[in-house]
Design an enzyme around this catalytic site. Structure first.
Site, PDB file in Angstrom:
ATOM      1  N   ILE A 164       6.422   9.765 -14.552  1.00 24.76           N
ATOM      2  CA  ILE A 164       7.445   9.185 -13.426  1.00 24.76           C
ATOM      3  C   ILE A 164       8.556   8.680 -14.335  1.00 24.76           C
ATOM      4  O   ILE A 164       9.869   8.821 -13.875  1.00 24.76           O
ATOM      5  CB  ILE A 164       7.219   8.300 -12.317  1.00 24.76           C
ATOM      6  CG1 ILE A 164       6.925   6.975 -13.151  1.00 24.76           C
ATOM      7  CG2 ILE A 164       5.837   8.417 -11.624  1.00 24.76           C
ATOM      8  CD1 ILE A 164       6.938   5.831 -12.203  1.00 24.76           C
ATOM      9  N   ASP A 165       8.341   8.540 -15.599  1.00 29.04           N
ATOM     10  CA  ASP A 165       9.649   7.930 -16.409  1.00 29.04           C
ATOM     11  C   ASP A 165      10.516   8.962 -16.984  1.00 29.04           C
ATOM     12  O   ASP A 165      11.523   8.644 -17.083  1.00 29.04           O
ATOM     13  CB  ASP A 165       9.102   7.287 -17.640  1.00 29.04           C
ATOM     14  CG  ASP A 165       7.977   6.029 -17.195  1.00 29.04           C
ATOM     15  OD1 ASP A 165       7.177   5.853 -18.095  1.00 29.04           O
ATOM     16  OD2 ASP A 165       8.035   5.581 -16.165  1.00 29.04           O
ATOM     17  N   TYR A 310       4.295  -0.050  -7.989  1.00 25.39           N
ATOM     18  CA  TYR A 310       3.457   1.267  -7.967  1.00 25.39           C
ATOM     19  C   TYR A 310       3.776   2.243  -6.865  1.00 25.39           C
ATOM     20  O   TYR A 310       3.188   3.571  -6.726  1.00 25.39           O
ATOM     21  CB  TYR A 310       2.015   0.938  -7.946  1.00 25.39           C
ATOM     22  CG  TYR A 310       1.624   0.171  -9.275  1.00 25.39           C
ATOM     23  CD1 TYR A 310       2.210  -1.246  -9.545  1.00 25.39           C
ATOM     24  CD2 TYR A 310       1.225   0.869 -10.498  1.00 25.39           C
ATOM     25  CE1 TYR A 310       1.923  -1.683 -10.637  1.00 25.39           C
ATOM     26  CE2 TYR A 310       1.162   0.293 -11.638  1.00 25.39           C
ATOM     27  CZ  TYR A 310       1.550  -1.015 -11.840  1.00 25.39           C
ATOM     28  OH  TYR A 310       1.426  -1.610 -12.963  1.00 25.39           O
ATOM     29  N   LEU A 311       4.307   2.035  -5.725  1.00 26.29           N
ATOM     30  CA  LEU A 311       4.820   2.802  -4.616  1.00 26.29           C
ATOM     31  C   LEU A 311       5.496   4.145  -5.401  1.00 26.29           C
ATOM     32  O   LEU A 311       5.359   5.223  -4.883  1.00 26.29           O
ATOM     33  CB  LEU A 311       5.844   2.295  -3.758  1.00 26.29           C
ATOM     34  CG  LEU A 311       5.225   1.145  -2.899  1.00 26.29           C
ATOM     35  CD1 LEU A 311       6.270   0.512  -1.867  1.00 26.29           C
ATOM     36  CD2 LEU A 311       4.069   1.480  -1.804  1.00 26.29           C
TER      37      LEU A 311
HETATM   38  O1  F6P Z   1       4.360   5.019 -17.328  1.00 27.26           O
HETATM   39  C1  F6P Z   1       4.636   5.188 -16.039  1.00 27.26           C
HETATM   40  C2  F6P Z   1       4.615   3.672 -15.855  1.00 27.26           C
HETATM   41  O2  F6P Z   1       4.552   3.387 -14.187  1.00 27.26           O
HETATM   42  C3  F6P Z   1       5.889   2.931 -16.258  1.00 27.26           C
HETATM   43  O3  F6P Z   1       6.833   3.512 -15.471  1.00 27.26           O
HETATM   44  C4  F6P Z   1       5.424   1.726 -16.228  1.00 27.26           C
HETATM   45  O4  F6P Z   1       6.282   0.803 -16.933  1.00 27.26           O
HETATM   46  C5  F6P Z   1       3.836   1.677 -16.416  1.00 27.26           C
HETATM   47  O5  F6P Z   1       3.348   3.103 -16.174  1.00 27.26           O
HETATM   48  C6  F6P Z   1       3.071   0.779 -15.846  1.00 27.26           C
HETATM   49  O6  F6P Z   1       1.738   0.718 -16.399  1.00 27.26           O
HETATM   50  P1  F6P Z   1       0.473   0.417 -15.706  1.00 27.26           P
HETATM   51  O7  F6P Z   1       0.055   1.655 -14.906  1.00 27.26           O
HETATM   52  O8  F6P Z   1      -0.541   0.327 -16.817  1.00 27.26           O
HETATM   53  O9  F6P Z   1       0.649  -0.768 -15.060  1.00 27.26           O
END
Ligand code: F6P
Length: 387
Positions: A164-165, A310-311
């Protein structure tokens, strides 16, 4: 169809999940099995499954009805097999499923590498045990860096850019990104109405790791008044002045879109290690809360914070990502058929191609400060905290 060297390959999803993973799996699988007659072994939980031999032969039924399903039917993990400080893995007993026997065969002659074997060695054992001719991995920066190391170690690998980044080198876009932009945009739309009702400054913190793509696109799409990106360190005085200008123009409410990796000018001036320490030690749970406190302190305006979290990774894929993931998946099947390994599928301008994994490894694609969308945003009076 000419015979390919690949008769059977493994497929895995690794790193943060996102909408579109199953669409990509479907694209790879339908093309590879339907057009090229290849067998597909699904490896569960990313590279961890490859280390532990947690795999199963997949059938047609596994790939039908998954185009629109969120998440990944294979599961994922953030396992990094080449990370130096790791203990060698124990090899779990291979969970065999009733299958055409390939997995059972693997269980029978599973190499007895167990204690003491390095993770890369265990991976090589699994690939031999499962009789895989190649590996297809769907993942972000870390996943494709590991794929490059596996390829250098002699394993035929093909990567697909997922995150998503949108921060993967070599491709204009990764699947998962536009689904997250849609989710974040809808959230910003909702914040507008409550900000207006209460005359508040609403801060929304978005994901994106060290890149600002998600905040930039969703900020423009959602009409964010202020957008703070990692690539443009912000001066809180500039943010406060922008809010004051809006208030003087009768706009008592504002929307501030903050990328989770956004930095103040003070932070940006620190050496990387010190910056990391300072961020870890800050008195707020995340940057969005700090910006809200700084705004309240500077301007006296009432602020509230939403961390979308996480949405942005959940739910079904947007149409754009279904199309892109399917195109990436079928392109990966073509690379398998052509025996072109050590490459990652890409989209550049309007064409699907590929790039050497060695070029992608250990790199991150951040927002160029002269990106057209930054100019676009400035022309509709969006503040990036730098003027
Ligand atoms: O790489 C995708 C991502 O959602 C980033 O945007 C976020 O910083 C990271 O993963 C969160 O990591 P995790 O799912 O391990 O908490």
């Amino acid at each position: 169809m000419k015979n390919s060297a690949v008769r059977r390959f493994g497929i895995l999803t690794s790193g943060g999940d996102c909408p579109g993973l199953n669409a990509a799996i479907r694209g790879v699988a339908k093309a590879a099995s339907g057009r090229y007659g290849m067998e597909i072994v699904g490896i569960n939980h990313g590279y961890r499954g490859l280390i532990e031999g947690d795999a199963r032969l997949m059938t047609e039924a596994d790939f039908s009805g998954i185009l629109t399903r969120g998440g990944t039917i294979l599961g994922t993990s953030r396992e990094k097999p080449f990370r130096k400080d790791e203990k060698p893995a124990e090899r779990s007993i291979l969970q065999t499923q009733s299958a055409a026997g390939c997995v059972d065969a693997a269980a029978d002659n599973a190499s007895d590498a167990s204690y003491g074997s390095s993770k890369p060695e265990l991976i090589a054992n699994t690939i031999a045990d499962l009789q895989l001719d190649a590996l297809v991995v769907l993942g972000g920066n870390g996943t494709n860096t590991t794929a490059s190391l596996l390829y250098s170690a002699g394993i035929p690998v093909i990567g697909l850019p997922k995150t998503i980044d949108n921060d993967i080198w070599g491709t204009d876009v990764s699947f998962g990104f536009h689904s997250a932009v849609s989710i974040a945009t809808e959230a910003i739309d909702r914040l507008h109405t409550t900000a207006h009702s209460h005359n508040r400054v609403m801060i929304i913190e978005l994901m994106g790791h060290k890149a600002g793509w998600l905040a930039l696109y969703a900020g423009v799409a959602g009409g964010g008044d202020i957008i703070l990106l990692p690539e443009i360190p912000y001066d809180i005085a500039s943010v406060a002045a922008s809010l004051e200008r809006r208030r003087a123009a009768g706009k008592e409410f504002s929307i501030v879109v903050v990328a989770e990796g956004a930095l103040s000018v003070e932070e940006a001036a620190l050496p990387k290690k010190e910056r990391k320490k300072a961020r870890a030690a800050m008195a707020w749970p995340s940057i969005g809360y700090r910006v809200a406190a700084e705004i309240q302190q500077c301007s006296g305006m009432e602020t509230r914070v939403t961390v979308l979290g996480y949405l942005q990774r959940g739910g079904i894929p947007a149409a754009y990502d279904r199309v892109l993931a399917t195109a990436f998946g079928t392109a990966a099947a073509d690379l398998l058929q052509a025996g072109e390994f050590g490459r990652m599928v890409t989209k550049r301008a309007d064409s699907i191609g590929s790039i050497a994994l060695a070029e992608v490894a250990d790199r991150t694609r951040t927002v160029p400060v002269d990106h057209y969308l930054i100019g676009t945003a400035r022309r509709v009076d969006t503040c990036f905290g730098d003027d």
